[in-house]
Scaffold this active site. Structure first.
Site, PDB file in Angstrom:
ATOM      1  N   ARG A 156       0.606  13.713  -3.444  1.00 44.66           N
ATOM      2  CA  ARG A 156      -0.802  12.953  -3.523  1.00 44.66           C
ATOM      3  C   ARG A 156      -1.649  13.491  -4.584  1.00 44.66           C
ATOM      4  O   ARG A 156      -1.646  14.954  -5.010  1.00 44.66           O
ATOM      5  CB  ARG A 156      -1.449  13.633  -2.175  1.00 44.66           C
ATOM      6  CG  ARG A 156      -2.733  13.029  -1.998  1.00 44.66           C
ATOM      7  CD  ARG A 156      -3.280  13.444  -0.516  1.00 44.66           C
ATOM      8  NE  ARG A 156      -4.705  13.002  -0.457  1.00 44.66           N
ATOM      9  CZ  ARG A 156      -5.553  13.456   0.330  1.00 44.66           C
ATOM     10  NH1 ARG A 156      -5.201  14.174   1.406  1.00 44.66           N
ATOM     11  NH2 ARG A 156      -6.720  12.739   0.499  1.00 44.66           N
ATOM     12  N   GLY A 169       3.883  -6.462  -2.016  1.00 45.12           N
ATOM     13  CA  GLY A 169       4.065  -5.936  -0.375  1.00 45.12           C
ATOM     14  C   GLY A 169       5.638  -5.481  -0.559  1.00 45.12           C
ATOM     15  O   GLY A 169       6.191  -4.721  -1.343  1.00 45.12           O
ATOM     16  N   LYS A 221       3.764  -7.745 -13.346  1.00 45.71           N
ATOM     17  CA  LYS A 221       3.478  -8.048 -11.997  1.00 45.71           C
ATOM     18  C   LYS A 221       3.365  -9.617 -12.044  1.00 45.71           C
ATOM     19  O   LYS A 221       2.437 -10.354 -12.261  1.00 45.71           O
ATOM     20  CB  LYS A 221       1.925  -7.596 -11.710  1.00 45.71           C
ATOM     21  CG  LYS A 221       1.424  -7.696 -10.246  1.00 45.71           C
ATOM     22  CD  LYS A 221       1.928  -6.602  -9.351  1.00 45.71           C
ATOM     23  CE  LYS A 221       1.557  -7.270  -7.892  1.00 45.71           C
ATOM     24  NZ  LYS A 221       1.947  -6.141  -6.890  1.00 45.71           N
ATOM     25  N   THR A 278       2.208   0.416  -7.268  1.00 43.56           N
ATOM     26  CA  THR A 278       1.578   0.580  -8.501  1.00 43.56           C
ATOM     27  C   THR A 278       1.422   1.866  -9.336  1.00 43.56           C
ATOM     28  O   THR A 278       1.704   2.036 -10.330  1.00 43.56           O
ATOM     29  CB  THR A 278       0.049  -0.253  -8.267  1.00 43.56           C
ATOM     30  OG1 THR A 278       0.228  -1.297  -7.730  1.00 43.56           O
ATOM     31  CG2 THR A 278      -0.573  -0.464  -9.774  1.00 43.56           C
ATOM     32  N   GLY A 297       0.710  -1.186   0.117  1.00 48.31           N
ATOM     33  CA  GLY A 297       0.076  -0.071   0.074  1.00 48.31           C
ATOM     34  C   GLY A 297       0.663   1.158  -0.040  1.00 48.31           C
ATOM     35  O   GLY A 297       0.300   2.415   0.226  1.00 48.31           O
ATOM     36  N   GLY A 341       2.326   2.436  -2.634  1.00 49.83           N
ATOM     37  CA  GLY A 341       2.195   3.442  -3.907  1.00 49.83           C
ATOM     38  C   GLY A 341       2.996   2.970  -4.979  1.00 49.83           C
ATOM     39  O   GLY A 341       3.322   3.504  -6.035  1.00 49.83           O
TER      40      GLY A 341
HETATM   41  N1  ATP Z   1       0.300   9.655  -4.435  1.00 53.63           N
HETATM   42  C1  ATP Z   1      -1.063   9.167  -4.459  1.00 53.63           C
HETATM   43  N2  ATP Z   1      -2.039  10.015  -4.705  1.00 53.63           N
HETATM   44  C2  ATP Z   1      -3.324   9.512  -4.505  1.00 53.63           C
HETATM   45  N3  ATP Z   1      -3.537   8.218  -4.073  1.00 53.63           N
HETATM   46  C3  ATP Z   1      -2.515   7.433  -3.941  1.00 53.63           C
HETATM   47  C4  ATP Z   1      -1.021   7.976  -4.196  1.00 53.63           C
HETATM   48  N4  ATP Z   1      -0.315   6.735  -3.855  1.00 53.63           N
HETATM   49  C5  ATP Z   1      -1.180   5.947  -3.542  1.00 53.63           C
HETATM   50  N5  ATP Z   1      -2.358   6.204  -3.662  1.00 53.63           N
HETATM   51  C6  ATP Z   1      -3.589   5.224  -3.582  1.00 53.63           C
HETATM   52  O1  ATP Z   1      -3.082   4.400  -2.549  1.00 53.63           O
HETATM   53  C7  ATP Z   1      -3.552   3.024  -2.684  1.00 53.63           C
HETATM   54  C8  ATP Z   1      -2.409   2.151  -2.327  1.00 53.63           C
HETATM   55  O2  ATP Z   1      -1.272   2.470  -3.345  1.00 53.63           O
HETATM   56  P1  ATP Z   1      -0.906   1.446  -4.578  1.00 53.63           P
HETATM   57  O3  ATP Z   1      -2.037   0.442  -4.676  1.00 53.63           O
HETATM   58  O4  ATP Z   1      -0.027   2.006  -5.523  1.00 53.63           O
HETATM   59  O5  ATP Z   1       0.137   0.715  -3.417  1.00 53.63           O
HETATM   60  P2  ATP Z   1       1.054  -0.673  -3.730  1.00 53.63           P
HETATM   61  O6  ATP Z   1       2.243  -0.337  -2.890  1.00 53.63           O
HETATM   62  O7  ATP Z   1       1.127  -0.930  -5.074  1.00 53.63           O
HETATM   63  O8  ATP Z   1       0.090  -1.764  -2.999  1.00 53.63           O
HETATM   64  P3  ATP Z   1       0.329  -3.372  -3.033  1.00 53.63           P
HETATM   65  O9  ATP Z   1       1.262  -3.909  -1.981  1.00 53.63           O
HETATM   66  O10 ATP Z   1      -1.213  -3.901  -2.959  1.00 53.63           O
HETATM   67  O11 ATP Z   1       0.734  -3.691  -4.534  1.00 53.63           O
HETATM   68  C9  ATP Z   1      -4.412   3.164  -3.976  1.00 53.63           C
HETATM   69  O12 ATP Z   1      -5.643   3.069  -3.959  1.00 53.63           O
HETATM   70  C10 ATP Z   1      -3.450   4.150  -4.488  1.00 53.63           C
HETATM   71  O13 ATP Z   1      -4.676   4.493  -5.851  1.00 53.63           O
HETATM   72 MG    MG Z   2       0.565  -2.635  -6.154  1.00 52.42          MG
END
Ligand code: ATP
Ligand code: MG
Length: 244
Positions: free
Chosen positions: A209, A118, A40, A19, A15, A17
């Site tokens: 953000r 993760g 992925k 992705t 979570g 960010g």
């Molecule tokens: N800079 C940002 N601005 C707005 N929303 C964000 C931002 N970064 C992340 N998010 C939101 O926060 C949530 C988590 O981000 P993301 O899915 O990219 O994390 P992740 O590291 O890929 O998680 P995972 O471990 O599940 O792959 C998503 O809903 C994403 O859209």
């Molecule tokens: Mg992800």
């Protein structure tokens, strides 16, 4: 031979960010006419077709014309670490199967960004963690971390763990994420500098953000304004060590 040329995007946690940052980086690199793909290797927490899987989000952010099941050859529904999510579906995968499944995809691109699951010590198969996949692929790693309090510890631990496994770390990006917490967090003005000082890994920028709907054009603009792409371009052109 694992002929992967690419950069592995890992995070300090789920979570953080990965992705959104991976999608934005790939979109920006493709806008420079580079044939960069996205992979992925294993995803869990939703099924393909839901529109919520990382593979579908990556395709949406980048505009790449691929089938989601080629971007993510292994998808499991349970919101658990991939090893357990696979088990719940009665599947047992090996590290070699994960790597083999990504090879045809990688072959279609000059280089790929690979989004982990993760963080670095997440169980991927019965006998391997995400860090073992990165080691096997022999790509460098990029770390996505949170901007706020706690990120120094998480990022330094991640850097140290990767380096202990012989993995080169290209840099780290701090992501503001979707929570309001950072607005009252005075650590954000010094976190990047302190991480750089204690581990010597370059800070590549702060991903802001985003309040609006995330489309490709907007993500490209954010990368151009906020992120140093030069080290990433360099990492993507280096052959994986096994190919050298
Ligand atoms: N800079 C940002 N601005 C707005 N929303 C964000 C931002 N970064 C992340 N998010 C939101 O926060 C949530 C988590 O981000 P993301 O899915 O990219 O994390 P992740 O590291 O890929 O998680 P995972 O471990 O599940 O792959 C998503 O809903 C994403 O859209
Ligand atoms: Mg992800």
């Amino acid at each position: 031979m694992n002929g992967f040329r690419g950069l592995f995007v890992t995070g300090t946690d789920t979570g953080v960010g990965k992705t959104i940052v991976t999608g934005a980086l790939v979109a920006a690199l493709r806008a420079e006419k580079r044939n960069i793909g996205v992979w992925k290797p294993v995803q869990s927490g939703a099924l393909l077709g839901s529109g919520e899987t990382d593979a579908e989000r990556l395709l949406q952010y980048t505009g790449i014309d691929e089938r989601a099941e080629h971007v993510a050859p292994f998808t499991f529904q349970a919101p658990l670490t991939p090893m357990l999510a696979a088990k719940q579906d009665g599947v047992e995968i090996t590290l070699q199967e994960i790597i083999s499944a990504g090879q045809p995809l990688a072959n279609r691109y000059e280089s790929i960004l690979i989004e982990g699951a993760g963080g670095v010590a997440v169980p991927l198969t019965e006998d391997s963690l995400v860090v073992d996949l990165i080691s096997e692929l022999r790509t460098p790693a990029l770390i996505v971390a949170r901007t706020g309090l706690g990120t120094i510890n998480h990022t330094l631990l991640t850097v140290s763990y990767l380096q202990q496994h012989g993995i080169k770390v290209t840099g780290f990006i701090l992501n503001d994420g979707e929570s309001d917490e950072i607005y009252n967090d005075s650590s954000i003005t010094t976190n990047a500098e302190l991480i750089e000082r204690y581990c010597g890994i370059p800070f590549l920028g702060r991903f802001p953000r985003l309040m609006d709907e995330m489309n490709t054009e907007m993500l490209i603009q954010v990368i151009r304004e906020k992120i140093q792409l030069t080290p990433i371009r360099q990492a993507l052109t280096v052959q994986s060590m096994e190919e050298e």
